[in-house]
Design an enzyme around this catalytic site. Structure first.
Site, PDB file in Angstrom:
ATOM      1  N   GLU A   1       0.864  -1.199   0.000  1.00  0.00           N
ATOM      2  CA  GLU A   1       0.000   0.000   0.000  1.00  0.00           C
ATOM      3  C   GLU A   1       0.883   1.226   0.000  1.00  0.00           C
ATOM      4  OE1 GLU A   1      -2.036  -0.305   3.790  1.00  0.00           O
ATOM      5  OE2 GLU A   1      -3.655  -1.480   2.958  1.00  0.00           O
TER       6      GLU A   1
ATOM      7  N   ARG B   1       3.914   7.247  -0.615  1.00  0.00           N
ATOM      8  CA  ARG B   1       5.091   8.108  -0.782  1.00  0.00           C
ATOM      9  C   ARG B   1       6.054   7.599  -1.859  1.00  0.00           C
ATOM     10  NH1 ARG B   1       6.458  11.127   3.626  1.00  0.00           N
ATOM     11  NH2 ARG B   1       5.428   9.560   4.889  1.00  0.00           N
TER      12      ARG B   1
ATOM     13  N   ARG C   1       4.103  19.676   5.417  1.00  0.00           N
ATOM     14  CA  ARG C   1       5.054  18.784   6.095  1.00  0.00           C
ATOM     15  C   ARG C   1       6.146  19.551   6.850  1.00  0.00           C
ATOM     16  NH1 ARG C   1       8.026  15.500   3.912  1.00  0.00           N
ATOM     17  NH2 ARG C   1       7.784  13.786   5.373  1.00  0.00           N
TER      18      ARG C   1
ATOM     19  N   TYR D   1       5.970  18.684  10.724  1.00  0.00           N
ATOM     20  CA  TYR D   1       6.990  17.800  11.316  1.00  0.00           C
ATOM     21  C   TYR D   1       8.401  18.345  11.183  1.00  0.00           C
ATOM     22  CZ  TYR D   1       3.538  14.545   9.062  1.00  0.00           C
ATOM     23  OH  TYR D   1       2.442  13.911   8.554  1.00  0.00           O
TER      24      TYR D   1
ATOM     25  N   CYS E   1      -0.043  33.488   9.198  1.00  0.00           N
ATOM     26  CA  CYS E   1       0.259  34.131  10.472  1.00  0.00           C
ATOM     27  C   CYS E   1       0.585  33.033  11.482  1.00  0.00           C
ATOM     28  CB  CYS E   1      -0.922  34.960  10.929  1.00  0.00           C
ATOM     29  SG  CYS E   1      -1.416  36.135   9.683  1.00  0.00           S
ATOM     30  N   GLU E   2       1.649  32.323  11.193  1.00  0.00           N
ATOM     31  CA  GLU E   2       2.108  31.181  11.986  1.00  0.00           C
ATOM     32  C   GLU E   2       3.601  31.138  11.769  1.00  0.00           C
ATOM     33  OE1 GLU E   2       1.331  28.756  13.916  1.00  0.00           O
ATOM     34  OE2 GLU E   2      -0.726  28.089  13.573  1.00  0.00           O
TER      35      GLU E   2
HETATM   36  C1  PLP Z   1      -0.558   6.361   4.950  1.00  0.00           C
HETATM   37  C2  PLP Z   1      -0.777   4.919   4.737  1.00  0.00           C
HETATM   38  C3  PLP Z   1      -0.141   4.251   3.681  1.00  0.00           C
HETATM   39  C4  PLP Z   1       0.864   4.905   2.784  1.00  0.00           C
HETATM   40  O1  PLP Z   1       1.993   5.284   3.479  1.00  0.00           O
HETATM   41  P1  PLP Z   1       3.306   5.812   2.719  1.00  0.00           P
HETATM   42  O2  PLP Z   1       4.185   6.266   3.815  1.00  0.00           O
HETATM   43  O3  PLP Z   1       2.837   6.936   1.854  1.00  0.00           O
HETATM   44  O4  PLP Z   1       3.847   4.683   1.928  1.00  0.00           O
HETATM   45  C5  PLP Z   1      -0.449   2.927   3.492  1.00  0.00           C
HETATM   46  N1  PLP Z   1      -1.337   2.281   4.285  1.00  0.00           N
HETATM   47  C6  PLP Z   1      -1.963   2.890   5.305  1.00  0.00           C
HETATM   48  C7  PLP Z   1      -2.932   2.118   6.118  1.00  0.00           C
HETATM   49  C8  PLP Z   1      -1.699   4.226   5.578  1.00  0.00           C
HETATM   50  O5  PLP Z   1      -2.298   4.823   6.606  1.00  0.00           O
END
Ligand code: PLP
Length: 423
Positions: free
Chosen positions: A273, A276, A311, A315, A342-343
């Site tokens: 899944e 990034r 980001r 972070y 304004c941050e």
């Molecule tokens: C955010 C997320 C991803 C993707 O994460 P990446 O860091 O973009 O690879 C995959 N699965 C779940 C359940 C997520 O919450």
């Protein structure tokens, strides 16, 4: 590794004539090459499927490109399911990996025939109540707790993460689900984020494969897929070595042949899944320097802000910046590159050594293709930017227009106030 934009200054100068800055630009060629490499890296596994994490870049035109390489959609919410359905991605091409899930979301996922990945043991009863039955094919999310380490470096802290079930709960969940009629099981775990090492997936796979063997043995449930989820990272900083997806695929394969094949589980499908890794490097935020300010520090004010990319503010994440046309000039100026919120955390870079920047210079903020535009918000009444696809032939396509004030005020449209707006 030197970080170079995927677009030239000359190309950008043409693009900004048509579309005002700021905007997110995406690289079709890069997306395709990477998706192809990803597919090949896991082609040894018959059932392999990458479910692109829609939340990373919820743009149908970009996800359509990934679909050509066999990718499905990993959805986490109602609207992500809507997006997925509208591009013709339904049934088992959807992985529904949500948490703290509303009833309506489970119902919709079930209507679409998505594979449902349960975040908690209590969601078994919740799901059963929501959809009236337990699906034949189902997945459970695992969280081993503790810390997840690769080569002595602590990488992440699952013990602190809200996601997933304990091992004990996972075994119990499998028993309950089996009793309630589930026939095909999957396990899922996401134990470290943005890992820039080829070892993360193989190590995670080893844990999950061993677990899967025990689950089959002890519960009698048939494990048909193992979902390695997201977490394969990208080199945001120039000193990082990019992951080699072929080495990662090979590493997972070795573990598969070592653990699953001897256990008679050589048919198990591997799912991923990634968000990034699939899209991050193939997007950038293009912005223009509009102010310079000399006070206690040197500031460059740009026309993008944290609304376009949060980001760094959220972070302190590093995003590399290229000042277009000044790639070969010495980085002898120390700047904070700021947006207009304004941050005080609205800074794309703090104390960054860059070439001298003049008003009007175009800046490319790298690696915004995932968790970039999509994290945006509307603080300070700032509007979200356009998204533009740089096609393989060098032409561009507007794949999402920029917001206008009308969009910003749209949710007041049933009020008297709305009529007074000069839209
Ligand atoms: C955010 C997320 C991803 C993707 O994460 P990446 O860091 O973009 O690879 C995959 N699965 C779940 C359940 C997520 O919450």
């Amino acid at each position: 590794m030197e970080k170079k934009p995927f677009v030239t200054k000359e190309q950008l100068e043409e693009i900004v004539k048509e579309y005002p800055t700021p905007f997110h630009l995406y690289d079709e060629k890069g997306i395709r090459e990477n998706a192809k490499a990803m597919k090949e890296a896991f082609s040894w596994n018959k059932g392999f499927k990458e479910y692109f994490a829609v939340k990373a870049t919820p743009n149908p035109y970009l996800i359509d490109i990934l679909r050509e390489y066999g990718c499905g959609c990993d959805c986490s919410s109602y609207t992500e399911l809507m997006l997925s359905e509208a591009i013709g991605c339904t049934g088992e091409d959807i992985m529904f990996s949500s948490n703290d899930t509303p009833k309506e979301d489970f119902q919709y996922a079930n209507e679409l025939g998505a594979i449902i990945n349960l975040d908690d043991i209590t969601h078994i009863a919740f799901l059963e109540e929501a959809i009236g039955a337990i699906p034949k094919k189902i997945s459970c999310r695992y969280n081993p707790g503790g810390v997840f380490e690769v080569c002595n470096g602590i990488m992440d802290n699952p013990g602190d993460a809200k996601y997933g079930m304990t091992e004990e709960q996972l075994f119990e969940a499998f028993r309950i689900l089996k009793e309630k009629g589930a026939e095909e099981f999957g396990i899922h775990a996401f134990l470290a984020s943005n890992t820039v090492t080829n070892q993360y997936y193989p190590m995670l796979a080893k844990n999950l494969f061993e677990l899967a063997v025990r689950l089959e043995k002890e519960t009698g449930a048939h494990v048909s897929f193992i979902n390695l989820s997201g977490g394969v990272g990208i080199p945001y900083t120039p000193d990082q070595e990019p992951n080699d997806i072929r080495a990662i695929g090979q590493g997972v394969r070795e573990t598969y042949e070592e653990i699953l094949v001897p256990a008679g589980m050589g048919e198990v499908a591997i799912y991923t899944e990634l968000g990034r890794f699939m899209m991050g490097p193939y997007g950038c935020l293009v912005t223009k320097a509009i102010h310079e300010k000399h006070t206690h520090k040197e500031y460059i004010g740009v026309d993008a802000c944290a609304v376009n990319l949060m980001r760094p503010a959220m972070y302190g994440a590093y995003h590399h910046i290229t000042v277009m046309g000044k790639e070969n000039q010495p980085c002898d100026h120390k700047y904070d590159v700021t947006g207009s919120l304004c941050e005080n955390n609205d800074k794309f870079a703090v104390d960054r050594m860059l070439p001298e920047i003049e008003k009007g210079d175009l800046l490319v903020i790298h690696d915004t293709g995932a968790h970039g535009f999509s994290m945006g918000y509307n603080y300070n009444g700032k509007l979200k930017s356009a998204e533009i696809l740089l096609k393989e032939d060098g032409s561009t396509k507007l794949i999402r227009r920029a917001e206008t004030p009308k969009d910003y005020f749209a949710t007041f449209d049933s009020t008297d106030f709305y009529k007074k707006l000069k839209l």
